[in-house]
Design a protein around this motif. Structure first.
Motif, PDB file in Angstrom:
ATOM      1  N   PRO A 165       0.816  -1.221   0.000  1.00  0.00           N
ATOM      2  CA  PRO A 165       0.000   0.000   0.000  1.00  0.00           C
ATOM      3  C   PRO A 165       0.848   1.268   0.000  1.00  0.00           C
ATOM      4  O   PRO A 165       0.451   2.284  -0.582  1.00  0.00           O
ATOM      5  CB  PRO A 165      -0.838  -0.120   1.285  1.00  0.00           C
ATOM      6  CG  PRO A 165      -0.081  -1.094   2.150  1.00  0.00           C
ATOM      7  CD  PRO A 165       0.566  -2.049   1.198  1.00  0.00           C
ATOM      8  N   GLU A 166       2.027   1.195   0.616  1.00  0.00           N
ATOM      9  CA  GLU A 166       2.897   2.370   0.655  1.00  0.00           C
ATOM     10  C   GLU A 166       3.443   2.700  -0.743  1.00  0.00           C
ATOM     11  O   GLU A 166       3.700   3.862  -1.078  1.00  0.00           O
ATOM     12  CB  GLU A 166       4.037   2.178   1.661  1.00  0.00           C
ATOM     13  CG  GLU A 166       5.132   1.184   1.258  1.00  0.00           C
ATOM     14  CD  GLU A 166       4.687  -0.281   1.269  1.00  0.00           C
ATOM     15  OE1 GLU A 166       5.408  -1.110   0.679  1.00  0.00           O
ATOM     16  OE2 GLU A 166       3.639  -0.599   1.869  1.00  0.00           O
ATOM     17  N   TYR A 167       3.628   1.671  -1.566  1.00  0.00           N
ATOM     18  CA  TYR A 167       4.096   1.879  -2.925  1.00  0.00           C
ATOM     19  C   TYR A 167       2.999   2.560  -3.755  1.00  0.00           C
ATOM     20  O   TYR A 167       3.284   3.511  -4.511  1.00  0.00           O
ATOM     21  CB  TYR A 167       4.506   0.547  -3.552  1.00  0.00           C
ATOM     22  CG  TYR A 167       5.017   0.638  -4.978  1.00  0.00           C
ATOM     23  CD1 TYR A 167       6.100   1.457  -5.298  1.00  0.00           C
ATOM     24  CD2 TYR A 167       4.433  -0.101  -5.997  1.00  0.00           C
ATOM     25  CE1 TYR A 167       6.582   1.538  -6.595  1.00  0.00           C
ATOM     26  CE2 TYR A 167       4.903  -0.032  -7.301  1.00  0.00           C
ATOM     27  CZ  TYR A 167       5.979   0.785  -7.596  1.00  0.00           C
ATOM     28  OH  TYR A 167       6.444   0.864  -8.884  1.00  0.00           O
ATOM     29  N   ILE A 168       1.760   2.115  -3.596  1.00  0.00           N
ATOM     30  CA  ILE A 168       0.634   2.771  -4.264  1.00  0.00           C
ATOM     31  C   ILE A 168       0.562   4.229  -3.829  1.00  0.00           C
ATOM     32  O   ILE A 168       0.365   5.139  -4.662  1.00  0.00           O
ATOM     33  CB  ILE A 168      -0.696   2.053  -3.950  1.00  0.00           C
ATOM     34  CG1 ILE A 168      -0.664   0.593  -4.439  1.00  0.00           C
ATOM     35  CG2 ILE A 168      -1.870   2.816  -4.539  1.00  0.00           C
ATOM     36  CD1 ILE A 168      -0.664   0.435  -5.936  1.00  0.00           C
ATOM     37  N   ASP A 169       0.744   4.472  -2.533  1.00  0.00           N
ATOM     38  CA  ASP A 169       0.712   5.847  -2.031  1.00  0.00           C
ATOM     39  C   ASP A 169       1.829   6.683  -2.663  1.00  0.00           C
ATOM     40  O   ASP A 169       1.629   7.862  -2.985  1.00  0.00           O
ATOM     41  CB  ASP A 169       0.855   5.870  -0.512  1.00  0.00           C
ATOM     42  CG  ASP A 169      -0.382   5.348   0.206  1.00  0.00           C
ATOM     43  OD1 ASP A 169      -1.454   5.272  -0.436  1.00  0.00           O
ATOM     44  OD2 ASP A 169      -0.276   5.005   1.401  1.00  0.00           O
ATOM     45  N   SER A 170       2.996   6.083  -2.834  1.00  0.00           N
ATOM     46  CA  SER A 170       4.118   6.825  -3.426  1.00  0.00           C
ATOM     47  C   SER A 170       3.839   7.160  -4.891  1.00  0.00           C
ATOM     48  O   SER A 170       4.211   8.241  -5.370  1.00  0.00           O
ATOM     49  CB  SER A 170       5.419   6.033  -3.301  1.00  0.00           C
ATOM     50  OG  SER A 170       5.453   4.930  -4.192  1.00  0.00           O
ATOM     51  N   LEU A 171       3.171   6.252  -5.604  1.00  0.00           N
ATOM     52  CA  LEU A 171       2.807   6.537  -6.991  1.00  0.00           C
ATOM     53  C   LEU A 171       1.743   7.635  -7.054  1.00  0.00           C
ATOM     54  O   LEU A 171       1.770   8.484  -7.946  1.00  0.00           O
ATOM     55  CB  LEU A 171       2.301   5.268  -7.674  1.00  0.00           C
ATOM     56  CG  LEU A 171       3.349   4.177  -7.906  1.00  0.00           C
ATOM     57  CD1 LEU A 171       2.697   2.901  -8.432  1.00  0.00           C
ATOM     58  CD2 LEU A 171       4.434   4.654  -8.887  1.00  0.00           C
ATOM     59  N   ALA A 172       0.826   7.627  -6.097  1.00  0.00           N
ATOM     60  CA  ALA A 172      -0.172   8.700  -6.028  1.00  0.00           C
ATOM     61  C   ALA A 172       0.501  10.046  -5.761  1.00  0.00           C
ATOM     62  O   ALA A 172       0.147  11.064  -6.384  1.00  0.00           O
ATOM     63  CB  ALA A 172      -1.200   8.396  -4.947  1.00  0.00           C
ATOM     64  N   ASP A 173       1.487  10.040  -4.882  1.00  0.00           N
ATOM     65  CA  ASP A 173       2.228  11.274  -4.609  1.00  0.00           C
ATOM     66  C   ASP A 173       2.970  11.744  -5.859  1.00  0.00           C
ATOM     67  O   ASP A 173       3.071  12.957  -6.122  1.00  0.00           O
ATOM     68  CB  ASP A 173       3.225  11.060  -3.467  1.00  0.00           C
ATOM     69  CG  ASP A 173       2.553  10.921  -2.113  1.00  0.00           C
ATOM     70  OD1 ASP A 173       1.377  11.346  -1.990  1.00  0.00           O
ATOM     71  OD2 ASP A 173       3.190  10.380  -1.184  1.00  0.00           O
ATOM     72  N   PHE A 174       3.488  10.793  -6.620  1.00  0.00           N
ATOM     73  CA  PHE A 174       4.172  11.127  -7.864  1.00  0.00           C
ATOM     74  C   PHE A 174       3.205  11.821  -8.825  1.00  0.00           C
ATOM     75  O   PHE A 174       3.532  12.858  -9.419  1.00  0.00           O
ATOM     76  CB  PHE A 174       4.748   9.854  -8.493  1.00  0.00           C
ATOM     77  CG  PHE A 174       5.442  10.083  -9.815  1.00  0.00           C
ATOM     78  CD1 PHE A 174       6.654  10.735  -9.874  1.00  0.00           C
ATOM     79  CD2 PHE A 174       4.868   9.635 -10.995  1.00  0.00           C
ATOM     80  CE1 PHE A 174       7.302  10.945 -11.088  1.00  0.00           C
ATOM     81  CE2 PHE A 174       5.494   9.841 -12.213  1.00  0.00           C
ATOM     82  CZ  PHE A 174       6.720  10.498 -12.261  1.00  0.00           C
TER      83      PHE A 174
END
Length: 268
Positions: A165-174
């Motif tokens: 989930p943290e990776y998805i969050d990082s892509l959303a931040d991107f």
């Protein structure tokens, strides 16, 4: 800021790496930085030209009807403007649709073609998905929020959401960090997706072509594999078994290895 005039609009682009030119065409709503995870590897062997399509990023966003054929004309004139006589061409989703038209109409410009999550012509399922994104963008009045809430679930498997989930969050931040288009420009770009039909020009493609899909992709699933491999004369097919619509993020290592191997075989 590297900008050229091509086909009566300003096209923004960036260049990294050394070697034969490789033109990377973005997907719907995205700017050229969407290939950041690929350019890091590709630039070791290729001069990577990443471009912003009409209606997105820092390129022009004029009114009018956008089509995948028009985007291809933009990219062709961009290549001529920066002095590229022939290049490897790669795109995912909308970028693949544009690459299809580019290779069909301007064969001398395309040394090899990489079509990721591609489709031949928009069918009823893809149409209803894209119409849903358009409805969401208008309701939210935000392309950024529409991409994160509406497009992401088609790009990634449920397993990735659960495991990282943290990776998805990082892509959303991107996505939030990038210059996203206004809603009206997204509607013009997505109109090109809805009208895309390259079925009649596949036979004009001369370049060796790699076609890849995520096994769990619903938008542009392997239902399009047959039409593409039968329509284009020189193809190789790759299916990423653990991915949905965006293997470029879901399995970066395998995606980069398989695609770079193809590019390397057809360079020189």
């Amino acid at each position: 800021m590297p900008v050229v005039q091509a086909n009566n609009i300003e096209i923004y682009y960036e260049v990294q790496g050394e070697g034969e030119p490789l033109v990377l065409i973005p997907y719907l709503a995205a700017d050229q930085a969407c290939y950041a995870f690929q350019v890091a590897d590709y630039a070791r062997q290729f001069t990577c030209y990443t471009v912003d399509l009409r209606g997105a990023g820092l390129s022009g966003k004029p009114d009018g009807v956008y089509t995948t054929e028009l985007f291809a004309a933009d990219v062709a004139e961009f290549m001529q403007a920066v002095g590229i006589t022939s290049a490897h061409v790669s795109g995912l989703s909308l970028g693949a649709a544009v690459g299809t038209w580019l290779a069909a109409k301007y064969p001398s410009l395309v040394k090899s073609l990489s079509l990721h999550s591609a489709w031949t012509a928009t069918d009823p399922y893809l149409r209803v998905v894209v119409e849903g994104w358009r409805t969401m963008a208008k309701a939210l009045d935000s392309v950024t929020d529409m991409v994160i809430q509406g497009v992401f679930p088609f790009c990634f498997t449920p397993e990735l959401y659960a495991a990282k989930p943290e990776y998805i969050d990082s892509l959303a931040d991107f996505v939030r960090s990038r210059p996203m288009p206004p809603v009206d420009a997204l509607l013009r770009q997505s109109g090109a997706v809805l009208s895309h039909d390259a079925t009649g020009v596949l036979g004009l493609i001369q370049a060796p072509t790699q076609i890849t899909f995520g096994r769990h992709d619903m938008c542009t699933s392997t239902r399009f594999a047959g039409p593409l491999t039968e329509g284009i004369r020189d193809t190789e097919l790759v299916v990423f078994e653990d991915c949905a619509h965006a293997p470029i993020y879901e399995n970066v290592a395998e995606f980069n290895a398989r695609t770079l191997a193809f590019l390397t075989r057809h360079s020189g």
